[in-house]
Design a protein around this motif. Structure first.
Motif, mmCIF file in Angstrom:
data_model
loop_
_atom_site.group_PDB
_atom_site.id
_atom_site.type_symbol
_atom_site.label_atom_id
_atom_site.label_comp_id
_atom_site.label_asym_id
_atom_site.label_seq_id
_atom_site.Cartn_x
_atom_site.Cartn_y
_atom_site.Cartn_z
ATOM 1 N N PHE A 202 0.857 -1.177 0.000
ATOM 2 C CA PHE A 202 0.000 0.000 0.000
ATOM 3 C C PHE A 202 0.899 1.235 0.000
ATOM 4 N N VAL A 203 0.671 2.128 -0.953
ATOM 5 C CA VAL A 203 1.558 3.271 -1.165
ATOM 6 C C VAL A 203 0.861 4.563 -0.761
ATOM 7 N N GLY A 204 1.543 5.337 0.085
ATOM 8 C CA GLY A 204 1.062 6.661 0.465
ATOM 9 C C GLY A 204 1.939 7.729 -0.161
ATOM 10 N N ILE A 205 1.314 8.784 -0.667
ATOM 11 C CA ILE A 205 2.054 9.856 -1.332
ATOM 12 C C ILE A 205 1.623 11.208 -0.766
ATOM 13 N N GLY A 206 2.596 11.995 -0.358
ATOM 14 C CA GLY A 206 2.364 13.381 0.018
ATOM 15 C C GLY A 206 3.012 14.277 -1.025
ATOM 16 N N VAL A 232 1.080 -3.961 -5.494
ATOM 17 C CA VAL A 232 0.525 -2.732 -4.919
ATOM 18 C C VAL A 232 -0.993 -2.773 -5.080
ATOM 19 N N LYS A 233 -1.701 -2.800 -3.967
ATOM 20 C CA LYS A 233 -3.156 -2.926 -3.982
ATOM 21 C C LYS A 233 -3.856 -1.572 -4.062
ATOM 22 N N VAL A 234 -3.363 -0.602 -3.284
ATOM 23 C CA VAL A 234 -4.008 0.701 -3.227
ATOM 24 C C VAL A 234 -2.945 1.793 -3.136
ATOM 25 N N VAL A 235 -3.181 2.901 -3.806
ATOM 26 C CA VAL A 235 -2.370 4.106 -3.693
ATOM 27 C C VAL A 235 -3.250 5.194 -3.105
ATOM 28 N N GLY A 236 -2.747 5.921 -2.132
ATOM 29 C CA GLY A 236 -3.504 7.002 -1.526
ATOM 30 C C GLY A 236 -2.703 8.278 -1.482
ATOM 31 N N PHE A 253 -7.307 3.713 -6.096
ATOM 32 C CA PHE A 253 -6.835 5.008 -5.618
ATOM 33 C C PHE A 253 -7.810 5.539 -4.584
ATOM 34 N N ARG A 254 -7.258 6.111 -3.513
ATOM 35 C CA ARG A 254 -8.096 6.769 -2.505
ATOM 36 C C ARG A 254 -7.547 8.149 -2.225
ATOM 37 N N LEU A 255 -8.418 9.140 -2.298
ATOM 38 C CA LEU A 255 -8.049 10.523 -2.027
ATOM 39 C C LEU A 255 -8.357 10.836 -0.561
ATOM 40 N N PHE A 256 -7.375 11.369 0.164
ATOM 41 C CA PHE A 256 -7.528 11.710 1.574
ATOM 42 C C PHE A 256 -7.593 13.222 1.751
ATOM 43 N N SER A 257 -8.254 13.647 2.811
ATOM 44 C CA SER A 257 -8.173 15.040 3.255
ATOM 45 C C SER A 257 -7.165 15.111 4.397
#
Length: 318
Positions: A202-206, A232-236, A253-257
């Motif tokens: 699972f990949v997180g990107i800032g 890689v299952k999900v990128v956020g 893909f998941r968009l976070f606040s």
């Protein structure tokens, strides 16, 4: 962005602790690599946290003192971090625990950086054999059960070939794909056989607002880290531009606040920047990766910093 050798081998980072006498050298070592951190002078609580959160721990103190304190937190062979001792004068660098899990490699890297002598005593490295544990690191996996590893090393040192049910990476001369070996390493676990348990990733990107070519540069960073794209299952991310990374990987893909990230707590997060602190945040990429991975998730790649973005990877053993 090209990761250092230490980042490839120790993606969860390197913690440096010292005695008061070794603090000056400890602070220097904490700045040696992009993923090394001086976390303070030794306390049992601080060492326990470092052992839980980092791939490697460097102790700047005498060898007898390091042996005594390390015994407080070390578990079985292959469990916990690689532990390396540097004497306060910076003359010797000694792998203390989990030599095959990176302590030998880190000792040699540190010695080269500070002009010290690395004291390497394990047989496999002296014969030029790449350790089995490096296989798990390179493939983003775990070797289980660990009590079988010693018998596999005996076979390696006797010149035997070990079969696998996957194509081994380069550098593992004693491995080949096949079924006709006495010992095997498989991705399908069977009793009495060493199993390679692969992580789902699972990949997180800032990122800063409106980053150009974010998808292209993030994909390049993942390639340099040798992240298996197909797992890689999900990128956020907090940025819509990161959707292109997920599309390129065939992942969700998941968009976070930012508000979704503020209440997240984890002892293993990297120290936040002043900018993040001013926003009331303790992290972005690492938090997103861990939230995507869920309660069983483990931080596998501590945040990697690009010019205007950060990237982290968490995993769950399949």
């Amino acid at each position: 962005m090209c990761p250092t050798v230490s980042l490839e081998r120790f993606p969860r980072g390197i913690a440096v602790l010292s005695t008061p006498e070794g603090e000056e050298l400890g602070r220097k070592l904490g700045k040696t690599f992009s993923n090394s951190y001086y976390v303070g002078t030794y306390t049992r609580e601080l060492l326990s946290k470092a052992a839980e959160c980092y791939d490697a721990v460097v102790l700047v103190m005498s060898l007898p003192g390091a042996f005594r304190v390390a015994c407080e937190v070390l578990r079985g062979k292959g469990e916990g971090p690689a532990v390396v001792v540097v004497d306060p004068l910076g003359k010797f660098v000694i792998p203390l625990a989990n030599a095959h899990w990176g302590a030998n490699e880190l000792a040699e890297e540190l010695a080269g950086k500070i002009g010290a002598t690395a004291v390497i005593t394990t047989v496999a490295e002296r014969r030029g054999l790449k350790p089995l544990e490096a296989l798990a690191r390179e493939l983003y996996a775990e070797l289980e059960p660990k009590e079988l590893i010693a018998s596999y090393y005996r076979a390696m040192l006797n010149g035997e070939t070990i079969c696998t049910d996957f194509d081994p990476p380069e550098g593992f001369s004693y491995l080949r794909r096949g079924e006709d070996c006495e010992l095997r390493i498989t991705t399908k676990c069977h009793q009495g056989t060493l199993c390679l348990k692969l992580y789902s990733l699972f990949v997180g990107i800032g990122a800063k607002p409106k980053v150009e070519d974010l998808a292209k540069r993030a994909i390049k960073a993942l390639e340099e880290l040798r992240v298996p794209k197909g797992r890689v299952k999900v990128v956020g991310s907090v940025r819509e531009e990161a959707r292109g990374v997920a599309e390129a990987l065939g992942a969700e893909f998941r968009l976070f606040s930012f508000d979704e990230l503020r209440d997240f707590k984890d002892d293993c997060l990297s120290p936040p920047s002043d900018t993040l602190k001013s926003m009331g945040l303790t992290g972005v990429a690492e938090i997103i990766a861990l939230k995507l991975a869920g309660v069983k998730g483990k931080l596998l790649v501590r945040k990697v910093k690009g010019e205007d973005f950060t990237l982290a990877v968490a995993g769950v053993a399949q």
